[in-house]
Design a protein around this motif. Structure first.
Motif, PDB file in Angstrom:
ATOM      1  N   LEU A  89       0.847  -1.192   0.000  1.00 12.38           N
ATOM      2  CA  LEU A  89       0.000   0.000   0.000  1.00 12.38           C
ATOM      3  C   LEU A  89       0.879   1.238   0.000  1.00 12.38           C
ATOM      4  CD1 LEU A  89      -2.942   0.998   0.120  1.00 12.38           C
ATOM      5  CD2 LEU A  89      -2.719   1.097   2.597  1.00 12.38           C
ATOM      6  N   LEU A  90       0.577   2.111  -0.937  1.00 14.35           N
ATOM      7  CA  LEU A  90       1.354   3.348  -1.044  1.00 14.35           C
ATOM      8  C   LEU A  90       0.615   4.469  -0.314  1.00 14.35           C
ATOM      9  CD1 LEU A  90       3.771   4.797  -2.456  1.00 14.35           C
ATOM     10  CD2 LEU A  90       2.211   5.271  -4.356  1.00 14.35           C
ATOM     11  N   GLY A  91       1.320   5.104   0.613  1.00 15.45           N
ATOM     12  CA  GLY A  91       0.726   6.245   1.327  1.00 15.45           C
ATOM     13  C   GLY A  91       1.030   7.507   0.551  1.00 15.45           C
ATOM     14  N   THR A  92      -0.013   8.289   0.259  1.00 11.77           N
ATOM     15  CA  THR A  92       0.216   9.474  -0.564  1.00 11.77           C
ATOM     16  C   THR A  92      -0.286  10.725   0.146  1.00 11.77           C
ATOM     17  OG1 THR A  92      -1.884   9.042  -1.592  1.00 11.77           O
ATOM     18  CG2 THR A  92       0.060   8.286  -2.769  1.00 11.77           C
ATOM     19  N   PRO A  93       0.320  11.852  -0.199  1.00 14.36           N
ATOM     20  CA  PRO A  93      -0.214  13.097   0.372  1.00 14.36           C
ATOM     21  C   PRO A  93      -1.472  13.490  -0.392  1.00 14.36           C
ATOM     22  CG  PRO A  93       1.589  13.556  -1.108  1.00 14.36           C
ATOM     23  CD  PRO A  93       1.433  12.077  -1.122  1.00 14.36           C
ATOM     24  N   PHE A  94      -2.082  14.565  -0.012  1.00  9.95           N
ATOM     25  CA  PHE A  94      -3.241  15.011  -0.783  1.00  9.95           C
ATOM     26  C   PHE A  94      -3.189  16.517  -0.938  1.00  9.95           C
ATOM     27  CE2 PHE A  94      -4.373  15.950   3.364  1.00  9.95           C
ATOM     28  CZ  PHE A  94      -5.618  16.519   3.502  1.00  9.95           C
ATOM     29  N   ASP A  95      -3.831  16.986  -1.983  1.00  9.38           N
ATOM     30  CA  ASP A  95      -3.798  18.429  -2.183  1.00  9.38           C
ATOM     31  C   ASP A  95      -5.002  19.059  -1.494  1.00  9.38           C
ATOM     32  OD1 ASP A  95      -5.984  18.075  -3.710  1.00  9.38           O
ATOM     33  OD2 ASP A  95      -5.099  18.788  -5.590  1.00  9.38           O
ATOM     34  N   VAL A  96      -5.131  20.366  -1.641  1.00 15.48           N
ATOM     35  CA  VAL A  96      -6.170  21.065  -0.888  1.00 15.48           C
ATOM     36  C   VAL A  96      -7.575  20.618  -1.248  1.00 15.48           C
ATOM     37  CG1 VAL A  96      -4.964  23.163  -0.175  1.00 15.48           C
ATOM     38  CG2 VAL A  96      -5.795  22.958  -2.526  1.00 15.48           C
ATOM     39  N   THR A  97      -7.733  20.075  -2.458  1.00 14.47           N
ATOM     40  CA  THR A  97      -9.079  19.647  -2.856  1.00 14.47           C
ATOM     41  C   THR A  97      -9.426  18.309  -2.226  1.00 14.47           C
ATOM     42  OG1 THR A  97      -8.228  18.488  -4.771  1.00 14.47           O
ATOM     43  CG2 THR A  97      -8.870  20.791  -5.079  1.00 14.47           C
ATOM     44  N   GLY A  98      -8.445  17.724  -1.572  1.00 16.87           N
ATOM     45  CA  GLY A  98      -8.700  16.441  -0.935  1.00 16.87           C
ATOM     46  C   GLY A  98      -8.422  15.285  -1.876  1.00 16.87           C
ATOM     47  N   GLU A  99      -7.935  15.579  -3.090  1.00 14.87           N
ATOM     48  CA  GLU A  99      -7.638  14.494  -4.025  1.00 14.87           C
ATOM     49  C   GLU A  99      -6.348  13.788  -3.628  1.00 14.87           C
ATOM     50  OE1 GLU A  99      -8.817  12.724  -6.602  1.00 14.87           O
ATOM     51  OE2 GLU A  99     -10.632  13.704  -5.842  1.00 14.87           O
ATOM     52  N   VAL A 100      -6.372  12.488  -3.607  1.00 14.23           N
ATOM     53  CA  VAL A 100      -5.173  11.723  -3.293  1.00 14.23           C
ATOM     54  C   VAL A 100      -4.340  11.647  -4.575  1.00 14.23           C
ATOM     55  CG1 VAL A 100      -4.329   9.520  -2.484  1.00 14.23           C
ATOM     56  CG2 VAL A 100      -6.478  10.430  -1.624  1.00 14.23           C
ATOM     57  N   LEU A 101      -3.091  12.016  -4.433  1.00 16.09           N
ATOM     58  CA  LEU A 101      -2.302  12.146  -5.657  1.00 16.09           C
ATOM     59  C   LEU A 101      -1.087  11.216  -5.724  1.00 16.09           C
ATOM     60  CD1 LEU A 101      -2.178  16.053  -5.778  1.00 16.09           C
ATOM     61  CD2 LEU A 101      -3.625  14.575  -7.167  1.00 16.09           C
TER      62      LEU A 101
END
Ligand code: ADP
Length: 666
Positions: free
Chosen positions: A136-148
């Motif tokens: 499982l890859l942990g990713t940050p997210f941008d202000v819109t809440g989209e996981v990138l």
């Protein structure tokens, strides 16, 4: 107000005040959240509570500066090493891999993310999957809440991995207390990872999960492992931690990662203050974010989220503790009030800490604690005002009583003084008449003259008693001490009263031990002895016998007068020494008396720092004893024989008569 209602309110004034005070205070406190205080109290619970050691199933692999140096690279570490790492780690057969390294900067490096390289990375991940090792890859997210995830890795299992800080709500102090579990109904990295390992069901959430509508996300308060908060390096209670480089170079023994839940992350300490809870930990704590990720995961695996107690229960607790404090302050002594309030606050803190520690229950401490102290500071002045008012009432009553008492004493003085002279004159004239015409009078006339004589005698006795009483009550009594043999006083009293006794065919026996002279006021003690023998004669049937004794008992000189008279009931005995008290029975109504004799007797004896004791039985007789101290030391010891009836009275007398020569202390 209705009469019955007023009566009822007056009867239950205190409990009603307490309940009304506690209810309004709890209601008032409900409107304040005290978040800053509560957050600090929460942190205190977290940092002071004993926690289980970190889960040994979790292993951390950290990409630290050392790794970069060993591999002779610059940060961010080039993609090829990540590919090699993923290929290598498969050999260790871990249970699952959580990759918490942000791959975006890696992909943004020039020439890194070539199609071939990305393909290699994806196939390395696929290879893990083929070997049944979830990735499982942990990713940050941008202000819109989209996981990138980086372009090309969209197909790889990924989820949002953030360490939440209390920024906008609760303490607003950027401390990490809660963790994100889902955002827009998509599970977070930690929840998804725990689900992948099978530790928690597909639709299951850890206990204490709550929904925050503003962000459409679910959170829970997780448990920190204390050791991770305060430990710097090489601590015994730490997650197993290995270096990225050591895995790559195969330096780690093959079975160390077998069946472990491996979290891979960077090692940076710049976020330490995000989740360090105590001031000490803030400076000492150098653990990286990956440890917080591990703590969140561990809490989900063990299902040990913190359960927030519903607001209604918190208000109930506030109501109960404030009621207790208000009741204590209104009913107990000020010192006990302070002690009890502090103890209650301490007990409450301890209990809530224990509930937090063992059951994961988070009772809000701020409201009840504020309630305890506010109710204390409100109740103390309230009580003072009440007490002041009561004292003022008492003082007024006392002043009125004093005035009445003074009026009464003045009146008695006036009347008795004015009566004394005419009575003495009547007595004198009757005496003269008797002497001059005694033998010439007829028997009935002589009897009348005798009656006049004895009635004036009685009146005289009454007037003397009243005068004595007014002297005592106006504190004008002076004690004139002189060394005297008490037996002489007894003998004189017997001689004086012999005529009366003979008249009633009563025999007086005396049994007087030889005694040393002691310091007494002979006039007062004579009155005491006279009164006791006089009473014994008065309240004995004709033909009875009276025993008068004097003896030493321990350090006391005792004079006892025993009769075979009418005796007294227990109730009569209780009132015996009250002024103007006379028992109501056939004998006493026939016999004249003032009801002052024993009152004065007790007063005179106590003025000598002695006490009076009585044994009596209705119909059988009474024994009155007076105890006079042989020396000053005596009064501290009690004679073994004296009855408990007088014990308290003696204590009082000792307190009040601190100076023999000035009984004005009464
Ligand atoms: P008085 O004798 O003038 O009434 P005292 O103060 O001497 O007043 O006594 C108070 C009451 O105690 C008496 O009225 C009587 O009822 C009771 N009393 C006192 N001495 C005796 C006794 N020896 N036997 C029985 N009753 C007594």
């Amino acid at each position: 107000m209705q009469k019955w209602l007023r009566k009822w309110v007056r009867k239950f004034e205190k409990p009603l005040t307490v309940l009304a005070g506690a209810a309004s205070l709890s209601f008032l406190l409900l409107n304040f959240d005290f978040n800053f205080l509560e957050a600090n109290l929460y942190d205190m619970r977290v940092s002071r509570s004993y926690s289980q050691p970190p889960n040994p199933e979790i292993a951390l692999i950290t990409l630290d500066d050392n790794t970069i140096k060993t591999l002779d690279e610059f940060a961010p570490l080039p993609l090829k090493h990540h590919i090699r790492f993923l290929e290598k780690i498969a050999e260790y057969q871990p249970k699952a891999i959580g990759y918490l390294i942000d791959m975006n900067p890696v992909f943004q490096m020039k020439g890194e993310a070539t199609k071939a390289q990305v393909g290699k990375l994806v196939s390395a991940i696929q290879n893990l999957k083929n070997q049944h090792i979830p990735f499982l890859l942990g990713t940050p997210f941008d202000v819109t809440g989209e996981v990138l995830p980086p372009v090309g890795l969209e197909g790889v299992d990924h989820a949002i991995a953030v360490v939440h800080k209390d920024g906008n709500v609760f303490a607003e102090d950027k401390v990490t207390r809660r963790a994100l579990l889902s955002l827009y109904e998509r599970p977070s990295f930690h929840l998804l990872f725990a689900r992948k390992t099978g530790a928690i069901g597909e639709n299951e959430f850890p206990p204490g999960t709550f929904y925050v509508p503003q962000v459409d996300g679910k959170y829970f308060f997780f448990r920190y492992h204390q050791s991770t908060m305060v430990c710097r390096e090489n601590c015994s209670h730490q997650y197993n931690r290995y270096s990225f480089a050591d895995v790559l170079t195969g330096k780690i023994s093959p079975d160390l990662l077998k069946n472990k839940l491996v979290l891979v992350g960077t090692l940076s300490s710049d976020d330490s203050s995000d989740y360090a809870l105590t001031p000490y930990a803030k400076t000492a704590f150098l653990n990286p974010k990956i440890v917080v990720h591990a703590d969140i995961l561990d809490s989900i695996l063990k299902k040990e989220g913190i359960l927030r107690i519903p607001g209604a229960i918190n208000t109930g607790v506030t109501f109960i503790v404030t009621s207790i404090v208000l009741w204590w302050i209104l009913t107990s002594t000020p010192l006990w009030g302070v002690f009890a309030t502090l103890s209650l606050a301490l007990t409450f803190i301890i209990v809530s800490h224990l509930l937090f520690q063992f059951y994961g229950w988070w009772i809000r401490e701020s409201q009840p604690l504020v309630g305890i102290f506010v109710s204390y500071y409100l109740a103390v002045p309230y009580r003072l005002i009440r007490e002041y008012k009561k004292r003022w009432d008492y003082q007024r009553k006392h002043e009125i009583l004093m005035q009445v008492e003074e009026l009464k004493t003045n009146f008695l003085n006036l009347v008795t003084h004015d009566l004394k002279t005419p009575v003495a004159r009547i007595q004198g004239l009757a005496e003269v008449l008797m002497k001059r015409t005694g033998d010439r009078l007829l028997p009935p006339e002589r009897e009348t003259l005798k009656n006049i004589f004895s009635s004036t005698e009685e009146l005289n006795h009454f007037i003397s008693s009243i005068l004595e009483l007014s002297k005592v009550e106006s504190n004008r009594l002076q004690i004139q001490l002189a060394s005297r043999d008490i037996n002489q006083l007894i003998e004189k009293s017997i001689t004086d009263l012999q005529t009366l006794a003979t008249h009633r065919r009563i025999k007086i026996h005396s049994n007087l031990e030889p005694l040393f002279p002691i310091k007494i006021d002979p006039a007062l003690i004579s009155k005491v002895i006279n009164n006791l023998i006089d009473n014994a004669i008065k309240y004995s049937p004709e033909g009875g016998e009276i025993q008068v004794r004097s003896y030493e008992e321990d350090d006391w000189l005792v004079v006892s007068v025993q009769d075979q008279g009418i005796g007294m009931s227990e109730e009569e005995k209780q009132n015996l020494f009250t002024r103007f008290y006379r028992a109501k029975n056939d004998t006493t109504t026939m016999i004249s008396g003032t009801g002052l004799g024993l009152y004065l007797t007790k007063y005179f004896v106590e003025a000598h720092r002695g006490f009076v004791d009585v044994d009596t039985q209705k119909g059988k007789g009474s024994t009155f004893r007076i105890y006079l101290p042989l020396s000053d030391a005596t009064i501290n010891k009690l004679p073994k024989t004296h009855s408990t009836f007088f014990k308290d009275k003696l204590d009082l007398a000792q307190k009040e008569n601190s100076d023999v020569s000035s009984p004005s202390g009464r």
